[in-house]
Design a protein around this motif. Structure first.
Motif, PDB file in Angstrom:
ATOM      1  N   GLN A  87       0.809  -1.213   0.000  1.00  0.00           N
ATOM      2  CA  GLN A  87       0.000   0.000   0.000  1.00  0.00           C
ATOM      3  C   GLN A  87       0.846   1.270   0.000  1.00  0.00           C
ATOM      4  OE1 GLN A  87      -3.342  -0.186  -0.265  1.00  0.00           O
ATOM      5  NE2 GLN A  87      -3.153  -2.427  -0.286  1.00  0.00           N
ATOM      6  N   ASP A  88       2.025   1.182   0.582  1.00  0.00           N
ATOM      7  CA  ASP A  88       2.840   2.377   0.841  1.00  0.00           C
ATOM      8  C   ASP A  88       4.138   2.385   0.044  1.00  0.00           C
ATOM      9  OD1 ASP A  88       0.971   3.202   2.852  1.00  0.00           O
ATOM     10  OD2 ASP A  88       1.898   1.757   4.229  1.00  0.00           O
ATOM     11  N   TYR A  89       4.137   1.758  -1.120  1.00  0.00           N
ATOM     12  CA  TYR A  89       5.389   1.681  -1.876  1.00  0.00           C
ATOM     13  C   TYR A  89       5.899   3.060  -2.284  1.00  0.00           C
ATOM     14  CZ  TYR A  89       2.264   1.965  -5.966  1.00  0.00           C
ATOM     15  OH  TYR A  89       1.315   2.343  -6.880  1.00  0.00           O
ATOM     16  N   LEU A  90       4.997   4.002  -2.563  1.00  0.00           N
ATOM     17  CA  LEU A  90       5.455   5.330  -2.971  1.00  0.00           C
ATOM     18  C   LEU A  90       6.166   6.064  -1.842  1.00  0.00           C
ATOM     19  CD1 LEU A  90       5.727   7.558  -5.056  1.00  0.00           C
ATOM     20  CD2 LEU A  90       3.436   8.357  -4.421  1.00  0.00           C
ATOM     21  N   PRO A  91       5.569   6.215  -0.633  1.00  0.00           N
ATOM     22  CA  PRO A  91       6.321   6.897   0.426  1.00  0.00           C
ATOM     23  C   PRO A  91       7.614   6.181   0.813  1.00  0.00           C
ATOM     24  CG  PRO A  91       4.237   6.031   1.275  1.00  0.00           C
ATOM     25  CD  PRO A  91       4.176   5.943  -0.208  1.00  0.00           C
ATOM     26  N   ILE A  92       7.647   4.863   0.721  1.00  0.00           N
ATOM     27  CA  ILE A  92       8.889   4.142   1.015  1.00  0.00           C
ATOM     28  C   ILE A  92       9.956   4.500  -0.019  1.00  0.00           C
ATOM     29  CG2 ILE A  92       9.972   1.857   1.108  1.00  0.00           C
ATOM     30  CD1 ILE A  92       7.329   0.784   2.242  1.00  0.00           C
ATOM     31  N   TYR A  93       9.580   4.471  -1.295  1.00  0.00           N
ATOM     32  CA  TYR A  93      10.547   4.793  -2.354  1.00  0.00           C
ATOM     33  C   TYR A  93      10.959   6.267  -2.268  1.00  0.00           C
ATOM     34  CZ  TYR A  93      12.875   4.570  -6.877  1.00  0.00           C
ATOM     35  OH  TYR A  93      13.817   4.605  -7.876  1.00  0.00           O
ATOM     36  N   GLN A  94      10.022   7.146  -1.944  1.00  0.00           N
ATOM     37  CA  GLN A  94      10.363   8.558  -1.771  1.00  0.00           C
ATOM     38  C   GLN A  94      11.381   8.739  -0.644  1.00  0.00           C
ATOM     39  OE1 GLN A  94       6.381  10.009  -1.098  1.00  0.00           O
ATOM     40  NE2 GLN A  94       6.179  10.839  -3.175  1.00  0.00           N
ATOM     41  N   THR A  95      11.194   8.015   0.452  1.00  0.00           N
ATOM     42  CA  THR A  95      12.137   8.116   1.573  1.00  0.00           C
ATOM     43  C   THR A  95      13.524   7.637   1.160  1.00  0.00           C
ATOM     44  OG1 THR A  95      10.385   7.841   3.216  1.00  0.00           O
ATOM     45  CG2 THR A  95      12.621   7.338   3.933  1.00  0.00           C
ATOM     46  N   MET A  96      13.593   6.578   0.375  1.00  0.00           N
ATOM     47  CA  MET A  96      14.881   6.092  -0.095  1.00  0.00           C
ATOM     48  C   MET A  96      15.609   7.161  -0.901  1.00  0.00           C
ATOM     49  SD  MET A  96      13.821   2.256  -1.332  1.00  0.00           S
ATOM     50  CE  MET A  96      15.458   1.848  -1.953  1.00  0.00           C
ATOM     51  N   LEU A  97      14.895   7.800  -1.825  1.00  0.00           N
ATOM     52  CA  LEU A  97      15.514   8.798  -2.699  1.00  0.00           C
ATOM     53  C   LEU A  97      15.797  10.102  -1.984  1.00  0.00           C
ATOM     54  CD1 LEU A  97      16.320   9.805  -5.569  1.00  0.00           C
ATOM     55  CD2 LEU A  97      13.947  10.525  -5.843  1.00  0.00           C
ATOM     56  N   ARG A  98      14.864  10.573  -1.171  1.00  0.00           N
ATOM     57  CA  ARG A  98      14.948  11.934  -0.650  1.00  0.00           C
ATOM     58  C   ARG A  98      15.621  12.039   0.712  1.00  0.00           C
ATOM     59  NH1 ARG A  98       9.646  15.300  -1.322  1.00  0.00           N
ATOM     60  NH2 ARG A  98      11.222  16.929  -1.673  1.00  0.00           N
ATOM     61  N   ALA A 131       9.158  -2.273  -2.316  1.00  0.00           N
ATOM     62  CA  ALA A 131       8.576  -0.995  -2.721  1.00  0.00           C
ATOM     63  C   ALA A 131       9.161  -0.530  -4.050  1.00  0.00           C
ATOM     64  CB  ALA A 131       8.821   0.054  -1.638  1.00  0.00           C
ATOM     65  N   THR A 132      10.462  -0.736  -4.251  1.00  0.00           N
ATOM     66  CA  THR A 132      11.090  -0.369  -5.525  1.00  0.00           C
ATOM     67  C   THR A 132      10.438  -1.132  -6.665  1.00  0.00           C
ATOM     68  OG1 THR A 132      13.202   0.128  -4.445  1.00  0.00           O
ATOM     69  CG2 THR A 132      13.259  -0.347  -6.813  1.00  0.00           C
ATOM     70  N   HIS A 133      10.279  -2.432  -6.486  1.00  0.00           N
ATOM     71  CA  HIS A 133       9.642  -3.248  -7.516  1.00  0.00           C
ATOM     72  C   HIS A 133       8.213  -2.785  -7.771  1.00  0.00           C
ATOM     73  CE1 HIS A 133       6.921  -6.690  -8.426  1.00  0.00           C
ATOM     74  NE2 HIS A 133       7.743  -6.794  -9.449  1.00  0.00           N
ATOM     75  N   LEU A 134       7.451  -2.533  -6.720  1.00  0.00           N
ATOM     76  CA  LEU A 134       6.049  -2.173  -6.885  1.00  0.00           C
ATOM     77  C   LEU A 134       5.882  -0.795  -7.522  1.00  0.00           C
ATOM     78  CD1 LEU A 134       4.614  -3.552  -3.525  1.00  0.00           C
ATOM     79  CD2 LEU A 134       4.261  -4.480  -5.814  1.00  0.00           C
ATOM     80  N   TYR A 135       6.776   0.137  -7.175  1.00  0.00           N
ATOM     81  CA  TYR A 135       6.702   1.463  -7.802  1.00  0.00           C
ATOM     82  C   TYR A 135       6.895   1.344  -9.310  1.00  0.00           C
ATOM     83  CZ  TYR A 135       7.917   6.090  -9.408  1.00  0.00           C
ATOM     84  OH  TYR A 135       7.950   7.263 -10.143  1.00  0.00           O
ATOM     85  N   TYR A 136       7.919   0.617  -9.730  1.00  0.00           N
ATOM     86  CA  TYR A 136       8.185   0.519 -11.168  1.00  0.00           C
ATOM     87  C   TYR A 136       7.211  -0.440 -11.866  1.00  0.00           C
ATOM     88  CZ  TYR A 136      12.148   3.547 -10.654  1.00  0.00           C
ATOM     89  OH  TYR A 136      12.928   4.653 -10.404  1.00  0.00           O
ATOM     90  N   ARG A 137       6.663  -1.384 -11.124  1.00  0.00           N
ATOM     91  CA  ARG A 137       5.601  -2.208 -11.716  1.00  0.00           C
ATOM     92  C   ARG A 137       4.398  -1.340 -12.066  1.00  0.00           C
ATOM     93  NH1 ARG A 137       2.491  -6.895  -8.398  1.00  0.00           N
ATOM     94  NH2 ARG A 137       1.518  -5.022  -7.502  1.00  0.00           N
ATOM     95  N   GLU A 138       4.072  -0.410 -11.169  1.00  0.00           N
ATOM     96  CA  GLU A 138       2.941   0.484 -11.441  1.00  0.00           C
ATOM     97  C   GLU A 138       3.268   1.439 -12.589  1.00  0.00           C
ATOM     98  OE1 GLU A 138      -0.880   2.108 -11.113  1.00  0.00           O
ATOM     99  OE2 GLU A 138       0.018   0.213 -10.451  1.00  0.00           O
TER     100      GLU A 138
END
Length: 289
Positions: free
Chosen positions: A18-29, A142-149
């Motif tokens: 459900q939260d793949y975007l905020p997780i990926y954002q935290t990794m990058l930012r 989360a990385t996989h799910l973000y790019y899957r979407e």
């Protein structure tokens, strides 16, 4: 030291599904800003090097003749989607523009899938080797799910259903298709400045050798780049591993997120319109210009 892992603690409390975007954002930012940006640069370098993909880029001239603009446009579109997600206006506009840019080209589903795999696998592997800590299972998922979407919204089919499955598919496709080719060599020569900009100023005299050392042997072979001397490769590895340890022991969580003041680029010092990013109409296939 306890604060060093506070973002990881928050990430582990989230649900990647459900939260793949905020997780990926935290990794990058917050967690790995320098490493993630470099990993994404390496991912695009690799994706440009498959012969079929390299041929398309050389034919358009976007990477070889309008290099800085092409690099900036790609980064802006990617980061707009990460910062805003796919359903907010700016993220939605960036995704729309990405699809518009790719629509005129005859690109196979496997080639799209390979580019997606580069974005999933290459930065993750960089973090596993040189990040101040290894990405956790939530972050890989989360990385996989973000790019899957992202892939789903680009109409890409057959996307593997987990990070591990995508990594397996990517390695097999990479081994079969990443072959030496002149188009990849031309793109690498044009875009090397992107990697040189990542080299600290005191190491600038060794810049070209250090950039070559960042590529693995299959990528160097595809790009027709000579392997640097082993002391350069060993020194880079040692320096990056030392940096990761110093960050782990003495670093603190980033308080100001990456891109808090906007995404600054050389091409657009006064800002940009998402709809104007990418090739102009007179550079599209089938048009003169």
């Amino acid at each position: 030291m306890r604060d060093r892992y506070k973002n990881l603690t928050r990430t582990r409390a989230l649900d990647p599904e459900q939260d793949y975007l905020p997780i990926y954002q935290t990794m990058l930012r917050h967690e790995f800003p320098w490493d993630m940006k470099l990993g994404l640069n390496l991912a695009f370098n690799r994706s440009f090097s498959i012969p079929a993909i390299a041929a398309v880029h050389v034919a358009t001239g976007e990477l070889t003749q309008r290099t800085q603009k092409r690099i900036d446009d790609t980064g802006l579109l990617m980061y707009e989607m990460v910062l805003n997600g796919f359903d907010q206006p700016r993220g939605r506009d960036a995704l729309k523009r990405v699809n518009q840019i790719h629509r005129p080209y005859d690109i196979s589903n496997d080639d799209y899938l390979y580019v997606l795999g580069c974005l999933v696998v290459i930065p993750t592997r960089w973090l596993q080797q040189y990040g101040w800590r290894r990405p956790c299972c939530h972050e890989r998922q989360a990385t996989h799910l973000y790019y899957r979407e992202l892939g789903r919204r680009m109409g890409i089919t057959g996307i593997p259903d987990s990070y591990q499955a995508f990594e397996t598919w990517f390695d097999a496709h990479d081994a079969l298709h990443l072959q030496p080719n002149d188009d990849a060599a031309a793109i690498e020569r044009a875009t090397r400045m992107l990697m040189l900009a990542r080299i600290p100023k005191p190491l600038a005299p060794l810049g070209n050798a250090l950039v070559s050392a960042m590529y693995d042997e299959p990528l160097r072979r595809a790009m027709r780049v000579d392997a640097p001397a082993w002391p350069i490769r060993a020194g880079l590895h040692l320096g990056l591993r030392t940096r990761s340890r110093l960050q782990r022991w003495f670093g603190t969580p980033r308080t100001t997120p990456l891109f808090a003041d906007g995404i600054n680029t050389k091409t657009y010092p006064d800002g940009y319109e998402i709809s104007q990013l990418g090739p102009q109409q007179d550079h599209a296939p089938g048009r003169r210009g």
